[in-house]
Design a protein around this motif. Structure first.
Motif, PDB file in Angstrom:
ATOM      1  N   LEU A  43       0.808  -1.227   0.000  1.00 23.17           N
ATOM      2  CA  LEU A  43       0.000   0.000   0.000  1.00 23.17           C
ATOM      3  C   LEU A  43       0.837   1.272   0.000  1.00 23.17           C
ATOM      4  O   LEU A  43       0.544   2.208  -0.759  1.00 23.17           O
ATOM      5  CB  LEU A  43      -0.956  -0.003   1.202  1.00 23.17           C
ATOM      6  CG  LEU A  43      -2.007   1.110   1.192  1.00 23.17           C
ATOM      7  CD1 LEU A  43      -2.957   0.963   0.014  1.00 23.17           C
ATOM      8  CD2 LEU A  43      -2.803   1.104   2.498  1.00 23.17           C
ATOM      9  N   GLU A  46       2.197   2.031  -3.416  1.00 23.28           N
ATOM     10  CA  GLU A  46       1.120   2.440  -4.326  1.00 23.28           C
ATOM     11  C   GLU A  46       0.714   3.893  -4.094  1.00 23.28           C
ATOM     12  O   GLU A  46       0.469   4.643  -5.042  1.00 23.28           O
ATOM     13  CB  GLU A  46      -0.098   1.523  -4.151  1.00 23.28           C
ATOM     14  CG  GLU A  46       0.121   0.119  -4.701  1.00 23.28           C
ATOM     15  CD  GLU A  46      -0.975  -0.856  -4.282  1.00 23.28           C
ATOM     16  OE1 GLU A  46      -1.969  -0.412  -3.675  1.00 23.28           O
ATOM     17  OE2 GLU A  46      -0.821  -2.066  -4.554  1.00 23.28           O
ATOM     18  N   VAL A  47       0.643   4.297  -2.819  1.00 24.16           N
ATOM     19  CA  VAL A  47       0.265   5.679  -2.477  1.00 24.16           C
ATOM     20  C   VAL A  47       1.340   6.649  -2.969  1.00 24.16           C
ATOM     21  O   VAL A  47       1.018   7.711  -3.522  1.00 24.16           O
ATOM     22  CB  VAL A  47       0.034   5.831  -0.953  1.00 24.16           C
ATOM     23  CG1 VAL A  47      -0.135   7.293  -0.556  1.00 24.16           C
ATOM     24  CG2 VAL A  47      -1.186   5.037  -0.528  1.00 24.16           C
ATOM     25  N   THR A  60     -10.010   8.374  -5.404  1.00 23.38           N
ATOM     26  CA  THR A  60      -8.794   7.657  -4.999  1.00 23.38           C
ATOM     27  C   THR A  60      -8.625   7.723  -3.485  1.00 23.38           C
ATOM     28  O   THR A  60      -8.337   6.705  -2.838  1.00 23.38           O
ATOM     29  CB  THR A  60      -7.540   8.283  -5.672  1.00 23.38           C
ATOM     30  OG1 THR A  60      -7.761   8.353  -7.066  1.00 23.38           O
ATOM     31  CG2 THR A  60      -6.298   7.479  -5.391  1.00 23.38           C
ATOM     32  N   ILE A  61      -8.824   8.916  -2.923  1.00 25.35           N
ATOM     33  CA  ILE A  61      -8.674   9.109  -1.474  1.00 25.35           C
ATOM     34  C   ILE A  61      -9.723   8.299  -0.714  1.00 25.35           C
ATOM     35  O   ILE A  61      -9.427   7.665   0.297  1.00 25.35           O
ATOM     36  CB  ILE A  61      -8.756  10.606  -1.116  1.00 25.35           C
ATOM     37  CG1 ILE A  61      -7.524  11.335  -1.659  1.00 25.35           C
ATOM     38  CG2 ILE A  61      -8.858  10.807   0.395  1.00 25.35           C
ATOM     39  CD1 ILE A  61      -7.578  12.842  -1.563  1.00 25.35           C
ATOM     40  N   LYS A  63     -11.289   5.536  -1.731  1.00 22.99           N
ATOM     41  CA  LYS A  63     -10.961   4.096  -1.822  1.00 22.99           C
ATOM     42  C   LYS A  63      -9.817   3.748  -0.873  1.00 22.99           C
ATOM     43  O   LYS A  63      -9.824   2.692  -0.233  1.00 22.99           O
ATOM     44  CB  LYS A  63     -10.576   3.734  -3.259  1.00 22.99           C
ATOM     45  CG  LYS A  63     -11.764   3.536  -4.185  1.00 22.99           C
ATOM     46  CD  LYS A  63     -11.302   3.198  -5.593  1.00 22.99           C
ATOM     47  CE  LYS A  63     -12.476   3.183  -6.560  1.00 22.99           C
ATOM     48  NZ  LYS A  63     -12.026   3.049  -7.960  1.00 22.99           N
ATOM     49  N   LEU A  64      -8.841   4.625  -0.811  1.00 21.40           N
ATOM     50  CA  LEU A  64      -7.685   4.411   0.072  1.00 21.40           C
ATOM     51  C   LEU A  64      -8.133   4.375   1.531  1.00 21.40           C
ATOM     52  O   LEU A  64      -7.691   3.531   2.310  1.00 21.40           O
ATOM     53  CB  LEU A  64      -6.654   5.522  -0.151  1.00 21.40           C
ATOM     54  CG  LEU A  64      -5.384   5.479   0.693  1.00 21.40           C
ATOM     55  CD1 LEU A  64      -4.596   4.198   0.432  1.00 21.40           C
ATOM     56  CD2 LEU A  64      -4.519   6.701   0.420  1.00 21.40           C
ATOM     57  N   GLU A  65      -9.038   5.277   1.885  1.00 23.72           N
ATOM     58  CA  GLU A  65      -9.546   5.369   3.252  1.00 23.72           C
ATOM     59  C   GLU A  65     -10.261   4.095   3.675  1.00 23.72           C
ATOM     60  O   GLU A  65     -10.182   3.664   4.821  1.00 23.72           O
ATOM     61  CB  GLU A  65     -10.513   6.557   3.350  1.00 23.72           C
ATOM     62  CG  GLU A  65     -10.650   7.114   4.726  1.00 23.72           C
ATOM     63  CD  GLU A  65     -11.343   8.469   4.718  1.00 23.72           C
ATOM     64  OE1 GLU A  65     -11.070   9.253   5.633  1.00 23.72           O
ATOM     65  OE2 GLU A  65     -12.155   8.724   3.810  1.00 23.72           O
ATOM     66  N   ASN A  67      -9.653   1.136   2.410  1.00 18.68           N
ATOM     67  CA  ASN A  67      -8.782  -0.018   2.157  1.00 18.68           C
ATOM     68  C   ASN A  67      -8.350  -0.719   3.443  1.00 18.68           C
ATOM     69  O   ASN A  67      -8.438  -1.941   3.557  1.00 18.68           O
ATOM     70  CB  ASN A  67      -7.558   0.457   1.362  1.00 18.68           C
ATOM     71  CG  ASN A  67      -6.550  -0.637   1.118  1.00 18.68           C
ATOM     72  OD1 ASN A  67      -5.743  -0.953   1.976  1.00 18.68           O
ATOM     73  ND2 ASN A  67      -6.625  -1.232  -0.060  1.00 18.68           N
ATOM     74  N   GLY A  71      -4.442   2.716   5.277  1.00 20.81           N
ATOM     75  CA  GLY A  71      -5.018   3.512   4.189  1.00 20.81           C
ATOM     76  C   GLY A  71      -5.704   4.760   4.712  1.00 20.81           C
ATOM     77  O   GLY A  71      -5.608   5.833   4.101  1.00 20.81           O
ATOM     78  N   ALA A  75      -4.569   8.349   3.599  1.00 16.68           N
ATOM     79  CA  ALA A  75      -5.595   9.165   2.923  1.00 16.68           C
ATOM     80  C   ALA A  75      -5.639  10.561   3.533  1.00 16.68           C
ATOM     81  O   ALA A  75      -5.809  11.556   2.811  1.00 16.68           O
ATOM     82  CB  ALA A  75      -6.958   8.488   3.039  1.00 16.68           C
TER      83      ALA A  75
END
Length: 201
Positions: A43, A46-47, A60-61, A63-65, A67, A71, A75
């Motif tokens: 992760l 990827e970020v 994107t933010i 989805k990351l949150e 995850n 995440g 995020a």
């Protein structure tokens, strides 16, 4: 086994409930507090890639949150990627505090059960002893019956200790695990802040 519960009297039933609650919470925490789930290995990379490519969107933010807990922290950093370093770190700390609270869920209950179970067992034993000595008549007591009654009363203490010991071990294990996860998340977040602000210079 049921005969033992019956012989130990009513004080053993709260202990049985406590043991079921502790077992359920231990299983839930074992399933939830897995490294792969809390700190996904790829992760961070990827970020960093998303940041360097400049493709940061609200989707994107979001989805990351969702995850993982890591995440959620990263995020918060991405949301404030254009802010000064102090603001970015403050947002990470706030997100980290919320994540730490989530990771610590149910640990207080486990710790309470580990502390309370021996006392509940002792209470059951005291109640049993009171009942044994209260039922004796003036003519005296049969030593065999008295010895049997005392052994039955001690079931409560034994059961209380049997609940407390593994619960305490798991409580300590989960506390240490959560602390290590929080430290690792902080380290990765700080590393990301350094990447962002070194890139600006």
């Amino acid at each position: 086994m049921f005969a033992i519960f019956q012989a130990a009297g009513w004080p053993i039933w709260p202990l049985l409930v406590a043991s079921l609650v502790a077992t359920s919470l231990i299983i839930e925490r074992l399933l939830f507090l897995r490294r792969a789930k809390i700190l996904p290995r790829q992760l961070f990379g990827e970020v960093v890639q998303v940041y360097r490519s400049g493709s940061i969107t609200s989707d994107t933010i979001e989805k990351l949150e969702q995850n993982s807990p890591l995440g959620t922290v990263l995020a918060a950093a991405l949301r404030n990627v254009d802010a000064p370093r102090d603001v970015m770190k403050e947002s990470i700390e706030e997100a980290g505090g919320a994540v730490a609270h989530m990771l610590e869920r149910f640990l207080t209950t486990l710790g309470t059960i580990a502390t309370l179970a021996p006392l509940m067992g002792l209470f059951g034993t005291v109640v049993g002893m009171i009942e044994i000595f209260g039922s004796q008549n003036a003519a005296g007591a049969n030593p065999t019956q008295l010895a049997h009654g005392i052994s039955v009363a001690l079931y409560n203490t034994g059961f209380g200790l049997a609940i407390a010991m593994p619960t305490l071990v798991f409580y300590r294990h989960f506390r240490a695990l959560v602390d290590s996860f929080v430290i690792e998340m902080e380290q990765q977040a700080v590393k990301f802040v350094d990447i962002v602000h070194c890139g600006r210079k």
